[in-house]
Design an enzyme around this catalytic site. Sequence first.
Site, PDB file in Angstrom:
ATOM      1  N   GLY A  75      21.378  23.316  30.943  1.00 25.96           N
ATOM      2  CA  GLY A  75      21.318  22.183  30.008  1.00 25.96           C
ATOM      3  C   GLY A  75      20.251  21.197  30.435  1.00 25.96           C
ATOM      4  O   GLY A  75      20.525  20.018  30.670  1.00 25.96           O
ATOM      5  N   ALA A  76      19.014  21.703  30.558  1.00 25.21           N
ATOM      6  CA  ALA A  76      17.924  20.833  31.032  1.00 25.21           C
ATOM      7  C   ALA A  76      17.396  19.964  29.886  1.00 25.21           C
ATOM      8  O   ALA A  76      16.459  20.332  29.194  1.00 25.21           O
ATOM      9  CB  ALA A  76      16.803  21.689  31.627  1.00 25.21           C
ATOM     10  N   ILE A 123      18.718  14.338  32.102  1.00 27.46           N
ATOM     11  CA  ILE A 123      19.030  14.238  33.534  1.00 27.46           C
ATOM     12  C   ILE A 123      18.800  15.580  34.239  1.00 27.46           C
ATOM     13  O   ILE A 123      18.357  15.623  35.387  1.00 27.46           O
ATOM     14  CB  ILE A 123      20.473  13.696  33.764  1.00 27.46           C
ATOM     15  CG1 ILE A 123      20.593  13.029  35.125  1.00 27.46           C
ATOM     16  CG2 ILE A 123      21.541  14.738  33.567  1.00 27.46           C
ATOM     17  CD1 ILE A 123      19.957  11.691  35.249  1.00 27.46           C
ATOM     18  N   ALA A 141      17.565   9.028  33.171  1.00 23.31           N
ATOM     19  CA  ALA A 141      16.406   9.748  32.629  1.00 23.31           C
ATOM     20  C   ALA A 141      16.494   9.844  31.120  1.00 23.31           C
ATOM     21  O   ALA A 141      17.583   9.758  30.543  1.00 23.31           O
ATOM     22  CB  ALA A 141      16.367  11.158  33.224  1.00 23.31           C
ATOM     23  N   LYS A 147      33.200   5.205  37.093  1.00 22.82           N
ATOM     24  CA  LYS A 147      32.079   5.230  36.142  1.00 22.82           C
ATOM     25  C   LYS A 147      32.606   5.313  34.697  1.00 22.82           C
ATOM     26  O   LYS A 147      32.048   4.701  33.794  1.00 22.82           O
ATOM     27  CB  LYS A 147      31.126   6.396  36.446  1.00 22.82           C
ATOM     28  CG  LYS A 147      29.844   6.253  35.643  1.00 22.82           C
ATOM     29  CD  LYS A 147      28.713   7.109  36.123  1.00 22.82           C
ATOM     30  CE  LYS A 147      27.428   6.773  35.351  1.00 22.82           C
ATOM     31  NZ  LYS A 147      26.472   7.874  35.348  1.00 22.82           N
ATOM     32  N   ASN A 163      31.793   2.904  31.569  1.00 24.79           N
ATOM     33  CA  ASN A 163      31.289   3.448  30.302  1.00 24.79           C
ATOM     34  C   ASN A 163      32.229   3.142  29.138  1.00 24.79           C
ATOM     35  O   ASN A 163      31.771   2.888  28.020  1.00 24.79           O
ATOM     36  CB  ASN A 163      31.092   4.967  30.412  1.00 24.79           C
ATOM     37  CG  ASN A 163      29.874   5.322  31.242  1.00 24.79           C
ATOM     38  OD1 ASN A 163      28.954   4.521  31.374  1.00 24.79           O
ATOM     39  ND2 ASN A 163      29.855   6.518  31.804  1.00 24.79           N
ATOM     40  N   ASN A 215      18.666  -1.970  28.341  1.00 22.76           N
ATOM     41  CA  ASN A 215      18.871  -0.573  27.911  1.00 22.76           C
ATOM     42  C   ASN A 215      19.782  -0.472  26.698  1.00 22.76           C
ATOM     43  O   ASN A 215      20.700  -1.283  26.525  1.00 22.76           O
ATOM     44  CB  ASN A 215      19.551   0.257  29.023  1.00 22.76           C
ATOM     45  CG  ASN A 215      18.715   0.323  30.269  1.00 22.76           C
ATOM     46  OD1 ASN A 215      17.647  -0.275  30.356  1.00 22.76           O
ATOM     47  ND2 ASN A 215      19.215   1.053  31.258  1.00 22.76           N
TER      48      ASN A 215
HETATM   49  N1  LIG Z   1      20.500  10.797  30.875  1.00 27.33           N
HETATM   50  C1  LIG Z   1      20.964  10.085  31.901  1.00 27.33           C
HETATM   51  O1  LIG Z   1      20.315   9.137  32.396  1.00 27.33           O
HETATM   52  C2  LIG Z   1      22.299  10.419  32.526  1.00 27.33           C
HETATM   53  C3  LIG Z   1      22.667   9.778  33.720  1.00 27.33           C
HETATM   54  C4  LIG Z   1      23.874  10.104  34.323  1.00 27.33           C
HETATM   55  C5  LIG Z   1      24.712  11.030  33.737  1.00 27.33           C
HETATM   56  N2  LIG Z   1      24.359  11.616  32.555  1.00 27.33           N
HETATM   57  C6  LIG Z   1      25.287  12.584  31.972  1.00 27.33           C
HETATM   58  O2  LIG Z   1      24.705  13.886  32.092  1.00 27.33           O
HETATM   59  C7  LIG Z   1      25.078  14.701  30.967  1.00 27.33           C
HETATM   60  C8  LIG Z   1      23.806  15.140  30.261  1.00 27.33           C
HETATM   61  O3  LIG Z   1      23.157  13.979  29.744  1.00 27.33           O
HETATM   62  P1  LIG Z   1      21.651  14.007  29.197  1.00 27.33           P
HETATM   63  O4  LIG Z   1      21.333  12.620  28.833  1.00 27.33           O
HETATM   64  O5  LIG Z   1      20.786  14.732  30.132  1.00 27.33           O
HETATM   65  O6  LIG Z   1      21.871  14.875  27.865  1.00 27.33           O
HETATM   66  P2  LIG Z   1      20.767  15.653  27.035  1.00 27.33           P
HETATM   67  O7  LIG Z   1      19.454  14.968  27.165  1.00 27.33           O
HETATM   68  O8  LIG Z   1      21.342  15.863  25.672  1.00 27.33           O
HETATM   69  O9  LIG Z   1      20.631  17.062  27.804  1.00 27.33           O
HETATM   70  C9  LIG Z   1      21.499  18.145  27.632  1.00 27.33           C
HETATM   71  C10 LIG Z   1      20.636  19.295  27.144  1.00 27.33           C
HETATM   72  O10 LIG Z   1      21.362  20.506  27.233  1.00 27.33           O
HETATM   73  C11 LIG Z   1      21.068  21.266  26.058  1.00 27.33           C
HETATM   74  N3  LIG Z   1      22.113  22.264  25.894  1.00 27.33           N
HETATM   75  C12 LIG Z   1      23.403  22.109  25.520  1.00 27.33           C
HETATM   76  N4  LIG Z   1      24.044  23.291  25.522  1.00 27.33           N
HETATM   77  C13 LIG Z   1      23.135  24.210  25.918  1.00 27.33           C
HETATM   78  C14 LIG Z   1      23.200  25.621  26.108  1.00 27.33           C
HETATM   79  N5  LIG Z   1      24.341  26.302  25.919  1.00 27.33           N
HETATM   80  N6  LIG Z   1      22.068  26.263  26.499  1.00 27.33           N
HETATM   81  C15 LIG Z   1      20.913  25.593  26.706  1.00 27.33           C
HETATM   82  N7  LIG Z   1      20.805  24.241  26.547  1.00 27.33           N
HETATM   83  C16 LIG Z   1      21.903  23.571  26.156  1.00 27.33           C
HETATM   84  C17 LIG Z   1      21.039  20.213  24.976  1.00 27.33           C
HETATM   85  O11 LIG Z   1      20.449  20.668  23.792  1.00 27.33           O
HETATM   86  P3  LIG Z   1      20.965  20.078  22.356  1.00 27.33           P
HETATM   87  O12 LIG Z   1      20.795  18.616  22.412  1.00 27.33           O
HETATM   88  O13 LIG Z   1      20.058  20.781  21.385  1.00 27.33           O
HETATM   89  O14 LIG Z   1      22.381  20.494  22.231  1.00 27.33           O
HETATM   90  C18 LIG Z   1      20.217  19.135  25.681  1.00 27.33           C
HETATM   91  O15 LIG Z   1      18.844  19.415  25.573  1.00 27.33           O
HETATM   92  C19 LIG Z   1      25.991  13.823  30.107  1.00 27.33           C
HETATM   93  O16 LIG Z   1      27.326  14.026  30.453  1.00 27.33           O
HETATM   94  C20 LIG Z   1      25.574  12.409  30.485  1.00 27.33           C
HETATM   95  O17 LIG Z   1      26.578  11.450  30.238  1.00 27.33           O
HETATM   96  C21 LIG Z   1      23.153  11.339  31.942  1.00 27.33           C
END
Ligand SMILES: NC(=O)c1ccc[n+]([C@@H]2O[C@H](COP(=O)([O-])OP(=O)(O)OC[C@H]3O[C@@H](n4cnc5c(N)ncnc54)[C@H](OP(=O)(O)O)[C@@H]3O)[C@@H](O)[C@H]2O)c1
Length: 301
Positions: A7-8, A11, A127, A182, A186, A250
Amino acid sequence: MNILVMGAGSIGSLFGGLLSLDNDVTLIGRKPHMKKIEEKGLKIVGKTDVVVYPKVACNPREIKLEPDVILLTVKSYDTERAICDIKDLITEGTMIMSLQNGLDNLEKILSHVKKENVVAAVTTEAAMLLEPGVVEHTGKGKTVLGHLGDDAKKVKPIVDTFNRAGLRSTISTNIQRDIWRKAIVNSCINPVTAIFGIRNGKILESETLQDLVERVCKESTSVANSMGMNFDLSEMKEEVFRVIRDTANNYSSMVQSLRRKSRTEIDSINGYICNTGKKNGVDVTLNELLTKFIKIMEVYK
Ligand SMILES: NC(=O)c1ccc[n+]([C@@H]2O[C@H](COP(=O)([O-])OP(=O)(O)OC[C@H]3O[C@@H](n4cnc5c(N)ncnc54)[C@H](OP(=O)(O)O)[C@@H]3O)[C@@H](O)[C@H]2O)c1
């Protein structure tokens, strides 16, 4: 270390990208992002400025790997599906590490994987995926990691690897409590900012919103304490308002998800708090209301 990131997106690309400087990293993500990385590398901008060249794939079934660590970085509503997708890559020595927010991810992981193979992490690194191939490191933070089988030896090599990559990390003494802490923060900030479409700092400009946040904090903390988390309410309130001040500019992830017309993680945060509160006889009126508002906004977005 051989690392797979499932799930890249935001983050996952940040962690996987930085780790790829010194490790064998494969990112699994959506096609436009993976294709760009394959062609031009992954550009990390913002707090970090570097181009890195991890391996990429769109489906775990396309690859043959025996990863030491699988970082799970999908949104909480995709956890079940993602675990099923990577199941065949998990060997005796593989550690599945959730870097996600929300309170239900570990239950979902543990329904498929032994706890000896599971590490939970809570991070304040931040991120944002700007466009395919480009991720912004929006905030430098810290990451705490805890092994669900309470074996710190299994986490130490991961902590050392993260620190070498510039991702400041330590071993948690109580990862479940860190996850709840956390989630409480949230549960207060995300739905309130999402309903009004405001930056976190706007809460500080309204006595009414501050009062609402304080009341949600009281409710969520009571639920956490009904699970034995033992939080002090005034310390928790201080923490919530410190995070609001530190992230004043933010938009929370929930605001961003609704703007993108995608799902939010409300079920795993306020929704989970509601269900737990109801089971344990704790009043969850506000969490229930906030959950319903966000669910309605998800439908009428
Ligand atoms: N971003 C931050 O700063 C941050 C910080 C701390 C914690 N987190 C936590 O980390 C988690 C991820 O957050 P994020 O912001 O990184 O989310 P994100 O940007 O939506 O990244 C997740 C990625 O995984 C992809 N994905 C989902 N299912 C998949 C599969 N089966 N195969 C391949 N790719 C798949 C998604 O695509 P689609 O969108 O097309 O489904 C999306 O591109 C969440 O729980 C969030 O709360 C995030």
